[in-house]
Scaffold this motif. Sequence first.
Motif, short mmCIF file in Angstrom:
data_model
loop_
_atom_site.label_atom_id
_atom_site.label_comp_id
_atom_site.label_asym_id
_atom_site.label_seq_id
_atom_site.Cartn_x
_atom_site.Cartn_y
_atom_site.Cartn_z
N ILE A 203 0.83 -1.20 0.00
CA ILE A 203 0.00 0.00 0.00
C ILE A 203 0.87 1.25 0.00
O ILE A 203 1.83 1.36 0.76
N GLY A 204 0.52 2.17 -0.87
CA GLY A 204 1.26 3.42 -0.98
C GLY A 204 1.23 3.94 -2.40
O GLY A 204 0.71 3.29 -3.31
N ASP A 205 1.77 5.13 -2.58
CA ASP A 205 1.91 5.69 -3.92
C ASP A 205 3.14 5.11 -4.59
O ASP A 205 3.95 4.44 -3.97
N TYR B 166 -5.33 0.34 -2.84
CA TYR B 166 -5.30 1.77 -3.13
C TYR B 166 -4.84 2.54 -1.89
O TYR B 166 -5.25 2.24 -0.76
N SER B 167 -4.01 3.54 -2.10
CA SER B 167 -3.38 4.23 -0.98
C SER B 167 -4.39 4.95 -0.09
O SER B 167 -4.16 5.11 1.10
N GLU B 168 -5.53 5.37 -0.65
CA GLU B 168 -6.51 6.12 0.14
C GLU B 168 -7.59 5.23 0.74
O GLU B 168 -8.57 5.72 1.30
N GLU C 28 4.22 2.40 2.31
CA GLU C 28 5.08 3.46 1.81
C GLU C 28 5.66 4.32 2.92
O GLU C 28 6.85 4.62 2.94
N GLN D 164 0.58 5.30 6.07
CA GLN D 164 0.07 3.97 5.79
C GLN D 164 0.37 3.00 6.95
O GLN D 164 -0.45 2.12 7.24
#
Length: 655
Positions: free
Chosen positions: A83-85, A108-110, A131, A135
């Motif tokens: 998880i993360g950008d 998805y990060s959000e 990330e 998170q």
Amino acid sequence: MLHDGATIEAGARALHPDWRDGDTLIAALDENARTHGTTVAIRERDRGIWQEWTWGQYRDLVLEQAAGFEAAGLKAGDIVLVIGDNRANLYVAMLAVIALRAVPSPAYSEVAPEELAGQIRREGIRFAIAEDQEQVDKLLVVREGVPELATIAYDDPRGLKGREPPGVVALEALLAKGRERLTREPALRDDLLKRAGVHDVAVLLHSSGTTGAPKGIPLKHGHVLSGVRNAAAAGYFREGEVHMAYLPMAWVGDFLFSLAAAITLRFVVAIPERQETAQHDLREIAPTIYFSSPRAWSNMLTRVQVGMEESTWLKRGLFEHFVPFAVELERRRLEGREPSALKRLRWQIGRLLVFGPLLDQLGLSRVERPYTAGEAIGEDVFLFFRALGLNLRQFYGQTENCALAVAQGAGDLQLHTVGRPFPGIEVRIDETGEILMRGDNVFDGYHGDEAASAKALDRGWLRTGDAGQVEPDGQIVVLGRVSEVVHTASGTRYIPTYIENRLKFSPYIRDVCVVGRGRPSLAAIVCIDFEAVGHFAQENAVSYTSYADLSQKPEVYDLVERTIATLNKRLPDGLAITRFVNLHKEFDPDDGEVTRTRKLKRDVIDAHYAPIVEALYAGAGEIAFEARVAYETGAEGVLKRDLALRTVGVGRAAA
């Protein structure tokens, strides 16, 4: 576990007899390191400076990270949350997981903690890669209810290094352990390069979850490599592309572009510093291949139009002179009418004065293969970018077929089709009008859901869930979701997404839900685009204080009504939208109204806005709507909004 024995292995081999043992992403990465070891593979902007890693360094980092993960207890068949950008270290970590025959499962990060907890429980996840501190904090909240999540490895050390809670460890620390292992165990290096097999799952992606919990979609090495090679054979990819990795890591497109195609065809993958700087970094990256959603292309056009309105009179004059001419030229070209030599010369002058500088400003000056997919793109948006000289094309696919199945050709595309199947892909339309596909890129079934797998796969054919038709020249037309075919009270058949997508061609409409099942006519719940409508308000001296306030302005209702009235003229008899409301807020994934990819969850919308729908069909002029809101503290409240309801053709817009 996704690797469960010789029986499944034998069945997979029978299903894909052309797959070759040892044909994996890890093997391709090693091949690149051995033959192009000093060539740049990844670039990432960090604090304004571009960092670079060669193919040799990329492979070594993957092996060191894999050795470190194994030392931390990661085993073959384990599913690992990511998880993360977009970050270079996260891509390295995903490949390290794959090298161990474990399975990365990106989110998805959000995504909200409760959704994340559901994914972790369904997939038995005990190892996560995050990330940054944001998170990690989210995962720690989740771990309170899912204690099986034993290990959380993080990338960005800010706020975490030296203060790690129990079970939280830096990727850098695991990398160092892995490097030590490889030094002590010389044979481990070759072992890690050879463990993965073509029939192993390379990634576990997820459906959008529009009708329930997202389904896990396992894609094997053979699936993704077949998809990439089919696309390359169709001219969709070529070796040595420069690609910007900014798409959500949980989306199939990012895995296929940033990892599978990048490794198979030796792309240079450039990663922007942050999502917020992606458009700025795009100009420095200057990619040769660029994918963006129809919504993003539309937003880019809106920025151009706003910029031109605020530009000098000379630039604005040149834009207004050359762009409409180029758009009409492109429209005629797509209709098969080639321009005269004089018009081609005029276009070249426009390219020198307007189109070239504009593409350079957007960061698209070197793009040779621009693509769009996910939903229908507006004709005006499509023609605008093609008029500038971008060979923008649509492609069509699902996660279940690696998203690489059908695309428009470079020279014979049509506005209403999505193109022809790639080599290696078979397409047919069944008796109900559903599009079916078959090929080595089609997945073998959902994770842990035999019933859903049996429904989706019919003797090797993937039921896409989309209604469509094949044109005489072999091009595919996609009409909409089969499951969304509904009827009005008179029995008139329609597909809401078809109408909704065409309303969203307007830059002023961000989202819309068309209702009308069993009703005498259609109605629409509209979410305006705050940026585009805000600019309209500024240009037309319409004052407002918030999204909710702006949405209810009569001038904004006029704007939306004109869009609906224009579309009504092109819709079949009985399918005109007669009533609409501008909602006081956008549809929100945190409220369960849309998925993370912004697909409508109709049952949730129907429940949330049932009073508004009833008022629309009752002919009311307004409604005092009570909306429940959830605050960050977890508390809930109620907001009351007075919403206007309008009949199309009665308001000032029709006068």
